[in-house]
Scaffold this motif. Structure first.
Motif, PDB file in Angstrom:
ATOM      1  N   ARG A  73       0.821  -1.212   0.000  1.00  0.00           N
ATOM      2  CA  ARG A  73       0.000   0.000   0.000  1.00  0.00           C
ATOM      3  C   ARG A  73       0.858   1.267   0.000  1.00  0.00           C
ATOM      4  NH1 ARG A  73      -5.293   0.207   0.868  1.00  0.00           N
ATOM      5  NH2 ARG A  73      -5.410  -1.819   1.909  1.00  0.00           N
ATOM      6  N   GLU A  74       2.066   1.166   0.529  1.00  0.00           N
ATOM      7  CA  GLU A  74       2.979   2.314   0.504  1.00  0.00           C
ATOM      8  C   GLU A  74       3.462   2.621  -0.910  1.00  0.00           C
ATOM      9  OE1 GLU A  74       6.102   1.263   3.145  1.00  0.00           O
ATOM     10  OE2 GLU A  74       4.898   1.530   4.976  1.00  0.00           O
ATOM     11  N   ARG A  75       3.361   1.618  -1.806  1.00  0.00           N
ATOM     12  CA  ARG A  75       3.895   1.784  -3.166  1.00  0.00           C
ATOM     13  C   ARG A  75       2.812   2.006  -4.214  1.00  0.00           C
ATOM     14  NH1 ARG A  75       7.000  -3.917  -2.679  1.00  0.00           N
ATOM     15  NH2 ARG A  75       8.413  -3.430  -0.950  1.00  0.00           N
ATOM     16  N   VAL A  76       1.594   1.542  -3.951  1.00  0.00           N
ATOM     17  CA  VAL A  76       0.557   1.557  -4.979  1.00  0.00           C
ATOM     18  C   VAL A  76      -0.808   1.674  -4.303  1.00  0.00           C
ATOM     19  CG1 VAL A  76       0.303  -0.972  -5.037  1.00  0.00           C
ATOM     20  CG2 VAL A  76      -0.250   0.365  -7.075  1.00  0.00           C
ATOM     21  N   LEU A 115      -3.499  -0.015 -21.652  1.00  0.00           N
ATOM     22  CA  LEU A 115      -2.134  -0.511 -21.847  1.00  0.00           C
ATOM     23  C   LEU A 115      -1.245  -0.240 -20.637  1.00  0.00           C
ATOM     24  CD1 LEU A 115      -1.475   0.427 -25.579  1.00  0.00           C
ATOM     25  CD2 LEU A 115      -2.199  -1.762 -24.630  1.00  0.00           C
ATOM     26  N   THR A 116      -1.600   0.727 -19.813  1.00  0.00           N
ATOM     27  CA  THR A 116      -0.742   1.079 -18.670  1.00  0.00           C
ATOM     28  C   THR A 116      -1.417   0.810 -17.321  1.00  0.00           C
ATOM     29  OG1 THR A 116      -1.515   3.378 -18.721  1.00  0.00           O
ATOM     30  CG2 THR A 116       0.458   2.847 -20.004  1.00  0.00           C
ATOM     31  N   ASP A 117      -2.584   0.169 -17.319  1.00  0.00           N
ATOM     32  CA  ASP A 117      -3.319  -0.023 -16.063  1.00  0.00           C
ATOM     33  C   ASP A 117      -2.513  -0.794 -15.019  1.00  0.00           C
ATOM     34  OD1 ASP A 117      -5.432   1.321 -17.099  1.00  0.00           O
ATOM     35  OD2 ASP A 117      -6.776  -0.407 -17.306  1.00  0.00           O
ATOM     36  N   TRP A 118      -1.704  -1.740 -15.481  1.00  0.00           N
ATOM     37  CA  TRP A 118      -0.975  -2.590 -14.544  1.00  0.00           C
ATOM     38  C   TRP A 118       0.398  -2.038 -14.169  1.00  0.00           C
ATOM     39  CZ3 TRP A 118      -2.554  -6.534 -11.640  1.00  0.00           C
ATOM     40  CH2 TRP A 118      -3.791  -7.116 -11.951  1.00  0.00           C
ATOM     41  N   ASP A 119       0.823  -0.977 -14.803  1.00  0.00           N
ATOM     42  CA  ASP A 119       2.174  -0.462 -14.550  1.00  0.00           C
ATOM     43  C   ASP A 119       2.452  -0.146 -13.074  1.00  0.00           C
ATOM     44  OD1 ASP A 119       2.625  -0.773 -17.206  1.00  0.00           O
ATOM     45  OD2 ASP A 119       2.795   1.364 -17.693  1.00  0.00           O
ATOM     46  N   PRO A 120       1.531   0.513 -12.359  1.00  0.00           N
ATOM     47  CA  PRO A 120       1.836   0.828 -10.946  1.00  0.00           C
ATOM     48  C   PRO A 120       2.051  -0.421 -10.097  1.00  0.00           C
ATOM     49  CG  PRO A 120       0.029   2.188 -11.744  1.00  0.00           C
ATOM     50  CD  PRO A 120       0.271   1.145 -12.798  1.00  0.00           C
ATOM     51  N   PHE A 121       1.242  -1.462 -10.329  1.00  0.00           N
ATOM     52  CA  PHE A 121       1.403  -2.657  -9.506  1.00  0.00           C
ATOM     53  C   PHE A 121       2.676  -3.405  -9.882  1.00  0.00           C
ATOM     54  CE2 PHE A 121       0.498  -7.019  -8.069  1.00  0.00           C
ATOM     55  CZ  PHE A 121       0.232  -6.737  -6.731  1.00  0.00           C
ATOM     56  N   LEU A 122       3.009  -3.435 -11.163  1.00  0.00           N
ATOM     57  CA  LEU A 122       4.256  -4.093 -11.569  1.00  0.00           C
ATOM     58  C   LEU A 122       5.457  -3.357 -10.987  1.00  0.00           C
ATOM     59  CD1 LEU A 122       3.502  -4.986 -15.306  1.00  0.00           C
ATOM     60  CD2 LEU A 122       3.179  -6.384 -13.257  1.00  0.00           C
ATOM     61  N   GLU A 123       5.371  -2.040 -10.917  1.00  0.00           N
ATOM     62  CA  GLU A 123       6.445  -1.256 -10.296  1.00  0.00           C
ATOM     63  C   GLU A 123       6.556  -1.599  -8.813  1.00  0.00           C
ATOM     64  OE1 GLU A 123       9.274   1.434  -9.015  1.00  0.00           O
ATOM     65  OE2 GLU A 123       8.872   0.657 -11.026  1.00  0.00           O
ATOM     66  N   ALA A 124       5.415  -1.777  -8.154  1.00  0.00           N
ATOM     67  CA  ALA A 124       5.436  -2.159  -6.736  1.00  0.00           C
ATOM     68  C   ALA A 124       6.074  -3.531  -6.556  1.00  0.00           C
ATOM     69  CB  ALA A 124       4.011  -2.149  -6.180  1.00  0.00           C
ATOM     70  N   LEU A 125       5.779  -4.455  -7.465  1.00  0.00           N
ATOM     71  CA  LEU A 125       6.367  -5.790  -7.383  1.00  0.00           C
ATOM     72  C   LEU A 125       7.884  -5.771  -7.593  1.00  0.00           C
ATOM     73  CD1 LEU A 125       3.908  -8.142  -9.330  1.00  0.00           C
ATOM     74  CD2 LEU A 125       4.448  -8.213  -6.888  1.00  0.00           C
ATOM     75  N   SER A 126       8.365  -4.812  -8.353  1.00  0.00           N
ATOM     76  CA  SER A 126       9.801  -4.765  -8.667  1.00  0.00           C
ATOM     77  C   SER A 126      10.659  -4.562  -7.429  1.00  0.00           C
ATOM     78  CB  SER A 126      10.086  -3.658  -9.689  1.00  0.00           C
ATOM     79  OG  SER A 126       9.943  -2.369  -9.103  1.00  0.00           O
ATOM     80  N   HIS A 127      10.057  -4.132  -6.330  1.00  0.00           N
ATOM     81  CA  HIS A 127      10.808  -3.916  -5.091  1.00  0.00           C
ATOM     82  C   HIS A 127      10.891  -5.177  -4.233  1.00  0.00           C
ATOM     83  CE1 HIS A 127      11.052   0.475  -5.641  1.00  0.00           C
ATOM     84  NE2 HIS A 127       9.834   0.375  -6.132  1.00  0.00           N
ATOM     85  N   GLU A 128      10.233  -6.247  -4.674  1.00  0.00           N
ATOM     86  CA  GLU A 128      10.265  -7.502  -3.935  1.00  0.00           C
ATOM     87  C   GLU A 128      11.428  -8.359  -4.423  1.00  0.00           C
ATOM     88  OE1 GLU A 128       8.311  -8.344  -1.380  1.00  0.00           O
ATOM     89  OE2 GLU A 128       7.272  -6.408  -1.513  1.00  0.00           O
ATOM     90  N   ASP A 129      12.325  -8.733  -3.524  1.00  0.00           N
ATOM     91  CA  ASP A 129      13.492  -9.525  -3.899  1.00  0.00           C
ATOM     92  C   ASP A 129      13.096 -10.878  -4.487  1.00  0.00           C
ATOM     93  OD1 ASP A 129      15.121  -7.507  -2.979  1.00  0.00           O
ATOM     94  OD2 ASP A 129      15.423  -8.423  -1.006  1.00  0.00           O
TER      95      ASP A 129
END
Length: 372
Positions: free
Chosen positions: A252-255, A296-310
């Motif tokens: 929630r802090e990211r998206v 086309l960009t609806d999922w971008d914020p959540f994918l960006e949030a996932l990118s911080h998960e090791d």
């Protein structure tokens, strides 16, 4: 033209093409990144899909992609509907081969849907979804698919007194699978429903005949961590609720998370310890005609949030980011088709009170019902 008419028309046109679902899927290899599904893994999916008629392509099909695994593997899913060419194919197969447990299960389920004044059809319509363990069954053994029903015709909403509807779906899945009824299991599923707050819904019911017995429930629409935590406590989920709260808070802090959904496995002895979480950043409504369409960009914020998960493999995340595409026109012997691709949902899996898995569920939809 309504959806059922469009599906029937598309199946008729695909039947003109002939062949199997595997042959049809083979044409889409250049649209699936080898980072997500490698060549050997793709061949295993084609082998599975070859057991379905080409008309299967008229309903959504797709892949479960483990973003936490470096191996480019995937599971495979298809949708079927009673009263269609594909349903007739499995009815004939069940008659011809009594050892085909999957065909028998599909035929039993469709038999319940096709009866006059069917309570199952009133709730779930005519569709069933199948999920085949391909990548996750690394020993290569043949397994029966998971089977899922969605109460899309008459949604099952929390605090609305629909215990009877819950029982109809559970009984349908148990009976088509060939399992004996289990009173404790049924009571625990009813308990999971009765624990739901209002404005949440049971999104799907599933069984996995080749795994340890349970009823997989997907419950969507929790407003926040407090509401979800209270629900998990009421169901007797044995995990650490504070660990779930911490995970959701981290995202929630990211998206912006609109709602949260959970997947739980209900057994005769209670709710299992593994928890699936669907962090919803875009509300989907089954009855909406644009249900399958994403921007086309609806999922971008959540994918960006996932990118911080090791845990998440960066290369897979990058390949997933370009999966969503504009409707694409395709040409075949029987005429023009439109192909849609999108991300249906992404699930994060908690076990032993930690984030253990991240899975993306992506789909393709093929339609030949085009205006002239």
């Amino acid at each position: 033209m309504d959806i059922d008419e469009a599906v029937a028309l598309t199946q008729d046109r695909l039947a003109e093409e002939g062949g199997t679902m595997g042959a049809l899927l083979g044409h889409f290899r250049n649209r699936v990144s080898p980072i997500l599904i490698g060549d050997p893994e793709w061949e295993r999916i084609l082998e599975c899909a070859s057991g379905f008629p080409v008309t299967t392509g008229a309903l959504p099909f797709g892949f479960e992609l483990p973003l936490h695994e470096r191996r480019p593997e995937a599971d495979f899913g298809v949708s079927l509907a009673s009263g269609t060419r594909t349903a007739a194919f499995f009815r004939d197969r069940a008659r011809a081969d009594e050892t085909d447990e999957t065909a028998k299960a599909i035929t039993r389920l469709f038999g319940q849907m096709d009866t006059e004044c069917s309570p199952l059809r009133d709730i779930a319509g005519r569709k069933v979804m199948l999920e085949f363990d391909i990548g996750s069954a690394r020993d290569g053994g043949r397994t029966r698919p998971g089977m899922f029903l969605r109460p899309g015709e008459r949604p099952i909403i929390g605090a609305s007194g629909q215990v009877k509807d819950v029982g109809v779906l559970v009984d349908a899945l148990v009976s088509c699978t060939g399992w004996e009824k289990n009173a404790a299991e049924r009571e625990n599923v009813e308990r999971a429903y009765l624990a739901q707050p209002g404005d949440t819904r049971m999104d799907s019911f599933g069984v996995f005949p080749s795994r340890s017995r349970s009823i997989r429930l997907a419950i969507m629409g929790f407003k926040g961590e407090q509401e979800l935590g209270a629900y998990l406590e009421r169901t007797g989920w044995p995990g650490d609720i504070s660990a779930v709260d911490a995970l959701i808070s981290r995202f929630r802090e990211r998206v912006n998370i609109v709602r949260t959904g959970v997947n739980i496995d209900v057994r005769a002895e209670g709710v299992g310890p593994t928890l699936g979480l669907t962090l919803i950043v875009k509300q989907r409504y089954t009855k909406n005609a644009r249900y399958w369409l994403d921007g086309l960009t609806d999922w971008d914020p959540f994918l960006e949030a996932l990118s911080h998960e090791d845990l998440v493999v960066p290369e897979k995340l990058a390949a997933l980011a370009v999966w969503v595409s504009k409707p694409t026109t395709l040409f075949a012997r029987s005429g023009r088709y439109v192909l849609l691709r999108g991300i249906h949902h992404i699930k994060v899996v908690v076990s032993e009170n930690r984030l253990r898995k991240v899975k993306a569920y992506v789909f393709m939809v093929l339609s030949g019902a085009l205006p002239s």
